[in-house]
Design an enzyme around this catalytic site. Sequence first.
Site, PDB file in Angstrom:
ATOM      1  CD  GLU A   1       2.850  11.033   6.343  1.00  0.00           C
ATOM      2  OE1 GLU A   1       1.969  10.381   6.910  1.00  0.00           O
ATOM      3  OE2 GLU A   1       3.479  10.640   5.342  1.00  0.00           O
TER       4      GLU A   1
ATOM      5  CB  CYS B   1       3.250   6.971   2.948  1.00  0.00           C
ATOM      6  SG  CYS B   1       2.112   5.627   3.241  1.00  0.00           S
TER       7      CYS B   1
ATOM      8  CG  ASN C   1       4.731   4.362   7.768  1.00  0.00           C
ATOM      9  OD1 ASN C   1       3.977   4.572   8.706  1.00  0.00           O
ATOM     10  ND2 ASN C   1       4.337   4.422   6.497  1.00  0.00           N
ATOM     11  CD  GLU C   2       0.575   2.542   6.548  1.00  0.00           C
ATOM     12  OE1 GLU C   2       0.207   2.721   5.391  1.00  0.00           O
ATOM     13  OE2 GLU C   2      -0.151   2.762   7.526  1.00  0.00           O
TER      14      GLU C   2
HETATM   15  O1  AHR Z   1      -1.693   9.130   7.847  1.00  0.00           O
HETATM   16  C1  AHR Z   1      -1.746   9.099   6.463  1.00  0.00           C
HETATM   17  C2  AHR Z   1      -1.019   7.918   5.866  1.00  0.00           C
HETATM   18  O2  AHR Z   1      -1.676   6.760   6.216  1.00  0.00           O
HETATM   19  C3  AHR Z   1       0.380   7.684   6.340  1.00  0.00           C
HETATM   20  O3  AHR Z   1       1.318   8.316   5.577  1.00  0.00           O
HETATM   21  C4  AHR Z   1       0.569   6.219   6.173  1.00  0.00           C
HETATM   22  O4  AHR Z   1       1.476   5.706   7.101  1.00  0.00           O
HETATM   23  C5  AHR Z   1      -0.813   5.669   6.198  1.00  0.00           C
HETATM   24  O5  AHR Z   1      -1.066   4.916   5.087  1.00  0.00           O
END
Ligand code: AHR
Length: 777
Positions: free
Chosen positions: A26, A229, A353-354
């Site tokens: 990321e 995120c 994503n989450e």
């Molecule tokens: O890995 C850091 C962050 O943690 C990522 O962006 C997110 O998916 C999670 O909250």
Amino acid sequence: MTNPVITLYPQQKGAPLGDLYGIFFEDLNHAADGGLYAEMIQNRSFEFCSIDNKEYHGLYGWTDGVGQPLRSEALHVRVLTDQPLHPKNPHYLKIDVNETFELQNTGFNQGLALSEGERYDFSLFARTPIQSVNITVQLKEVDGSILAQETIAVKNPEWQKCEVKLTAKTTTRTARLALVFEAGTNCAVDMVSLFPVATFKGRKNGCRKDIADLLAAMNPKFMRFPGGCLVHDGSLNAEDRDSMYRWKNTIGPIEHRPSRRNSWGYNQTLGLGFYEYFLLCEDLGAKPLPVLPAGWDPHHQQAVPVEMLGEWIQDALDLIEFANGNTATKWGGMRAEMGHPEPFNLEYLAVGNEEVGQEFFNRYDHFHKAIREKYPEIRLINSAGPFAAGSEYQRGWNSARKNGSDLVDEHYYQTTDWLLANHDRYDHYDSTGPKVFLGEYASWGNEWYNAAVEASYMIGLERNADKVALACYAPMLANIDYVNWRPDLIWFDQAHVYGSMNYHVQKLFTKFQGTHNMGMEVTGLAAPKLLEEKHIAGGIGIVGDNAEVSYRNVRIINNHTGEEITVADGKINAYEKVTFIERFEETDYTIKFEFEKTGGQWDRGFQLNFGEQNTENTFVWLLGGWQNQDCMIRSVREGRISDLTQTIWKVETGKSYTCELHIKDRHITSIVDDVVMNDIEAKVPILKQFYTNCTLDETCKKQYVKLVNVSEPVTVTLKGITGERLTMHKLTAEAKAVNDFSNPENFDYQQQELLVTHETAEIHLPENSVVFAEINN
Ligand code: AHR
């Protein structure tokens, strides 16, 4: 005392390990720009702006010849937008000078890192309206000494690309790129770029070799990208600078790509885009695992109407075509045009994503159906939110089962105690439904103890390979001068890079993964040690979270005797704390209260601490939390948090709530207005004498016995070894040891050959050690 014994049964082949261990990329902590992406110039295209970061402007990162920052107000050097290089790259720099003018860029960190004798690819786009101009391109030290110099000529009134190679005279980490314009120059420049020629695998527009080499050394089976995120945090219009991550913005010539607000507070050039990610995966031998947004931003609660999802779903279908389609297709053709006619062999695709909120799951169904219909071979990944248990986790799993998703992406960042307590988490999962993709996990730290406990947890992942299909540590990269999140797997600055302790553990597991689990039996194990009491005892009180809250009718009830302790009504403000009782020792009790949020600066609620030893070690019932979206049970150990379970919920100002918390031994149930919000067993962290799993590798005919000891030293007898010798890989360090630039391998790594007699060997596991025995057949 006799040693514990591990008996190997190499004939018993267990679950396939498939693509179990991978990596997650990321762009946070300047992981891409100023990191893995080898571009050395910061703000190469004069596109930085305050949407990305309030400090930014078009000339951010640029100075005059004596290092003074530039602002566009000066008439001789201005950031303009008429006749841009490309409409998506609208800004450029206009130079109109009567005297010689020097423009400098310091790159990232303290300057450009150069190595003596190394060559660098310089390029820029320029145009000049009237007459040909010469630009002197220099690499120079802060003191002005010139380390490399070439001249380029700009001749056209239309944008032209000028390129030259520069060879550095010395090694430095504080160099500048200087462009010297002659007196009387009138020209426009854009996309001022400097790359080392020696990128990873020599790719143009490629990756920093030193960082990518560390990734390659891991032999990851897959790479999840481009985030986290940053994928779903943003607006709904792909044209917006702060839109969600839309992959189509990231391909094509780099000078045609728009700049983007990275939600971690900086600018993303998108020079490292989806084409480059696919190439990187190919170069690493890792399967690509892209993540796409589903038109729902849980951070800002904005959603594309379901009836307008078509464009987003089409993006997903087009991405598959871009990766796998033949060159006669629109997107396959685009891939070929970019230089890769062969397919990228995409197998996995994550939507979301989450994610939290039903809005996501309403949308996921549509993605799932359309992708399944057109590309049934793609393995689709659903999302189980950012918590290890609770409503969003359950919603994700329910959606996955309903839709028949292939995998579910679980995320959690927890304490070492949580990892120890939940070592057997996946023993209880169903092996017949969707598989687990543990897409983000880590313990809170880069100390050796963190890495060793993560190793013990990975033994549990691996043992359950019939349920856990993929796992990757997160986050992966951090530039030491731009940290958004820690801990991280790999740390770097402009010149150096090192792997954390956690990296070396991941590398061991990834490198020696194996193709299948293997039969084994462990006997003579000592009983595990409990690290906490079997019940939750300690202080009880209420803590503000920057909100004003009044509370009343507080009662603490001993459920064995019916006795009650009452507490006077009161109020808390901001971060105040009120202790109701210093220490409550019962094993079955209920805390009842009513509360009302009356105001406060932020959209927050408050928390009830219970089982509190001190503020660094307590259980918490969080009512509101970050962004006022949660009702959750949290455990805090040495100041680090583990969110045990969460339910999506919001505290409304001016509304009265009736709350109950039941605690029986380690079972916690929370109720608000007669509705059960959380229900969880806070498992006791335990230390097993050691942790082990055995795998075999059918391709290279090897067996791996993996041993992790986070407790006292122990010697293990290994029986049933079919080979004549073992190669031991032993990693040990002080529990608190960390790697850093001055000591990038602050651990002891020993590789030893061990002779096997009578199919038996003794293996000593020091305290806090990760030991892999490689058996060659
Ligand atoms: O890995 C850091 C962050 O943690 C990522 O962006 C997110 O998916 C999670 O909250």
